[in-house]
Design an enzyme around this catalytic site. Sequence first.
Site, PDB file in Angstrom:
ATOM      1  N   GLU A 124     -32.627  -2.247 -49.781  1.00  0.00           N
ATOM      2  CA  GLU A 124     -31.968  -1.610 -50.935  1.00  0.00           C
ATOM      3  C   GLU A 124     -31.546  -0.183 -50.598  1.00  0.00           C
ATOM      4  OE1 GLU A 124     -30.486  -3.543 -53.349  1.00  0.00           O
ATOM      5  OE2 GLU A 124     -32.488  -4.394 -53.457  1.00  0.00           O
ATOM      6  N   THR A 168     -29.613   0.589 -48.403  1.00  0.00           N
ATOM      7  CA  THR A 168     -29.408   0.681 -46.952  1.00  0.00           C
ATOM      8  C   THR A 168     -27.936   0.464 -46.595  1.00  0.00           C
ATOM      9  OG1 THR A 168     -30.069  -1.637 -46.920  1.00  0.00           O
ATOM     10  CG2 THR A 168     -31.720  -0.036 -46.222  1.00  0.00           C
ATOM     11  N   GLY A 172     -27.071  -6.671 -62.274  1.00  0.00           N
ATOM     12  CA  GLY A 172     -27.280  -6.438 -60.847  1.00  0.00           C
ATOM     13  C   GLY A 172     -27.267  -7.708 -60.024  1.00  0.00           C
ATOM     14  N   LEU A 173     -26.793  -8.806 -60.595  1.00  0.00           N
ATOM     15  CA  LEU A 173     -26.712 -10.065 -59.838  1.00  0.00           C
ATOM     16  C   LEU A 173     -25.272 -10.333 -59.397  1.00  0.00           C
ATOM     17  CD1 LEU A 173     -29.188 -12.280 -61.902  1.00  0.00           C
ATOM     18  CD2 LEU A 173     -29.646 -10.889 -59.872  1.00  0.00           C
ATOM     19  N   SER A 174     -24.451  -9.306 -59.503  1.00  0.00           N
ATOM     20  CA  SER A 174     -23.108  -9.347 -58.940  1.00  0.00           C
ATOM     21  C   SER A 174     -22.151 -10.300 -59.632  1.00  0.00           C
ATOM     22  CB  SER A 174     -23.185  -9.683 -57.449  1.00  0.00           C
ATOM     23  OG  SER A 174     -22.393  -8.765 -56.771  1.00  0.00           O
ATOM     24  N   SER A 175     -22.141 -10.238 -60.944  1.00  0.00           N
ATOM     25  CA  SER A 175     -21.140 -11.024 -61.680  1.00  0.00           C
ATOM     26  C   SER A 175     -19.742 -10.565 -61.301  1.00  0.00           C
ATOM     27  CB  SER A 175     -21.363 -10.885 -63.191  1.00  0.00           C
ATOM     28  OG  SER A 175     -21.073  -9.577 -63.642  1.00  0.00           O
ATOM     29  N   ASP A 180     -22.141  -7.261 -51.723  1.00  0.00           N
ATOM     30  CA  ASP A 180     -21.967  -8.237 -52.797  1.00  0.00           C
ATOM     31  C   ASP A 180     -20.920  -9.278 -52.439  1.00  0.00           C
ATOM     32  OD1 ASP A 180     -23.712  -6.584 -54.035  1.00  0.00           O
ATOM     33  OD2 ASP A 180     -22.359  -5.927 -55.628  1.00  0.00           O
ATOM     34  N   TYR A 200     -27.082   7.059 -58.626  1.00  0.00           N
ATOM     35  CA  TYR A 200     -26.602   6.392 -57.404  1.00  0.00           C
ATOM     36  C   TYR A 200     -25.848   7.408 -56.544  1.00  0.00           C
ATOM     37  CZ  TYR A 200     -23.839   3.227 -54.436  1.00  0.00           C
ATOM     38  OH  TYR A 200     -23.243   2.596 -53.370  1.00  0.00           O
TER      39      TYR A 200
HETATM   40  P1  ADP Z   1     -22.784  -6.840 -62.037  1.00  0.00           P
HETATM   41  O1  ADP Z   1     -24.074  -6.309 -61.535  1.00  0.00           O
HETATM   42  O2  ADP Z   1     -22.990  -7.975 -62.979  1.00  0.00           O
HETATM   43  O3  ADP Z   1     -21.803  -7.130 -60.960  1.00  0.00           O
HETATM   44  P2  ADP Z   1     -20.811  -4.878 -62.708  1.00  0.00           P
HETATM   45  O4  ADP Z   1     -20.827  -3.743 -63.645  1.00  0.00           O
HETATM   46  O5  ADP Z   1     -20.546  -4.622 -61.274  1.00  0.00           O
HETATM   47  O6  ADP Z   1     -22.175  -5.658 -62.919  1.00  0.00           O
HETATM   48  O7  ADP Z   1     -19.713  -5.915 -63.165  1.00  0.00           O
HETATM   49  C1  ADP Z   1     -19.678  -6.390 -64.483  1.00  0.00           C
HETATM   50  C2  ADP Z   1     -18.239  -6.476 -64.962  1.00  0.00           C
HETATM   51  O8  ADP Z   1     -17.537  -7.525 -64.241  1.00  0.00           O
HETATM   52  C3  ADP Z   1     -18.117  -6.873 -66.406  1.00  0.00           C
HETATM   53  O9  ADP Z   1     -18.227  -5.759 -67.248  1.00  0.00           O
HETATM   54  C4  ADP Z   1     -16.724  -7.480 -66.443  1.00  0.00           C
HETATM   55  O10 ADP Z   1     -15.743  -6.477 -66.503  1.00  0.00           O
HETATM   56  C5  ADP Z   1     -16.635  -8.167 -65.089  1.00  0.00           C
HETATM   57  N1  ADP Z   1     -17.074  -9.571 -65.218  1.00  0.00           N
HETATM   58  C6  ADP Z   1     -18.202 -10.126 -64.752  1.00  0.00           C
HETATM   59  N2  ADP Z   1     -18.286 -11.433 -65.080  1.00  0.00           N
HETATM   60  C7  ADP Z   1     -17.180 -11.717 -65.804  1.00  0.00           C
HETATM   61  C8  ADP Z   1     -16.672 -12.893 -66.456  1.00  0.00           C
HETATM   62  N3  ADP Z   1     -17.324 -14.043 -66.438  1.00  0.00           N
HETATM   63  N4  ADP Z   1     -15.485 -12.773 -67.084  1.00  0.00           N
HETATM   64  C9  ADP Z   1     -14.816 -11.616 -67.105  1.00  0.00           C
HETATM   65  N5  ADP Z   1     -15.231 -10.499 -66.523  1.00  0.00           N
HETATM   66  C10 ADP Z   1     -16.399 -10.524 -65.888  1.00  0.00           C
HETATM   67 MG    MG Z   2     -21.053  -5.724 -59.569  1.00  0.00          MG
END
Ligand code: ADP
Ligand code: MG
Length: 392
Positions: free
Chosen positions: A42, A44, A133-136, A181, A233
Amino acid sequence: MTEPGTAVGAVAERATAGFRQWYGAEPAGRWAAPGRANLIGEHTDYNDGYVLPFALPLRTVVAAAAQDGERWTVWSELADSPVEFGAAEADQAGRVSGWAAYVAGVVWALRAAGHRVPGARLAIASDVPVGSGLSSSAAVEAATLAALVDLGGLDLAADRRPRLAQRAENDYVGAPTGIMDQSAVIRCRAGHALFLDCRTESVEHIPFDLDAAGLAVLVIDSRAPHRHADGEYAARRKSCERAAELLGVRALRDVSPADLDAALTRLDDEEMRRRVRHVVTEDQRVLDTVALLRAGRIRDIGPLLTASHASMRDDFEITVPEIDTAVEAALATGAYGARMTGGGFGGCVLALVEASSADAVARAVVEAYAERGFAAPGTVTVAPTAGAARLD
Ligand code: ADP
Ligand code: MG
């Protein structure tokens, strides 16, 4: 209580249903990308060091089809209605804002790299929790990228995709992230963790077959509000960069554990010394974890995970009470090791547990939260899955 990672079927169906509802047609295909957790390593990444993420059985699915002209229409479950943009908006970083910027950013990055991106309609559904923080964000980028590359028949090798998706997030959306990520959600393999050297960007697939070993990783979403995460950060990053400068190395990755004590005596600032100690010892813990996994000794990585947590808590100072509570409760209930994963100040904890005791550990964490009056955490058991791919 713990939900096994959901099957990709349900989320893919939601993406298809959204596509039909908004566009009145069938998608040409569906592309999925996972969320990821970092097993160890982390802060790193921006120190040119090592990380070891794996892909989660939680996925983002993009149902998509080409449309005429340079127009992109995108809908997500998270939004009320679709967002539409054309080449002019796609070619100027930041013109599309909000969630759709992650999609526009991918179009932008592809076009900037000289690709002929097909116009497209996209519908997004996801099981990856947003902002935990799971990289959505990388999952959206990777699934979108896979869809556009396939729909347009673009020539873009897998090893070049993470950099492109990262550019979408850094330069179009404007979020400063490392390469971890996007590398994880694109390149991970089932039953493996991805050993990534952030300086050379070389990757190696390290066996991490939890199912075969009767183990599981319990992911605990702390649900802690991100307190000043961006500023903290930036401060950590600056402190590391300043320390490297003072020590006369390109990055803290170049300080070896054997040189650490000597390096620390050359720094006056006590806080900076602790920051350096975290990064240097954390890099070594990644290498030690990789060595144990290569030897098939998964249970033995537990103490390294826990030591990583202590280092983040005491030296890097990026944990919060909810996170520390989850780690302590998991360890007290028999987890082999537990640590916060992600940038800190909230996010998730992962605990390495016997698969048969995952529910008991999750219950203990929920009880510990209740005792302290914290909002209930989310829990899910996971094992490593594969990176972005076309579903059908
Ligand atoms: P994370 O740790 O989940 O990656 P981030 O802040 O880096 O957190 O990213 C979250 C952002 O990514 C959301 O606020 C949105 O703008 C976008 N996002 C993530 N998942 C979706 C989704 N299923 N549909 C639309 N936007 C999304
Ligand atoms: Mg993210």
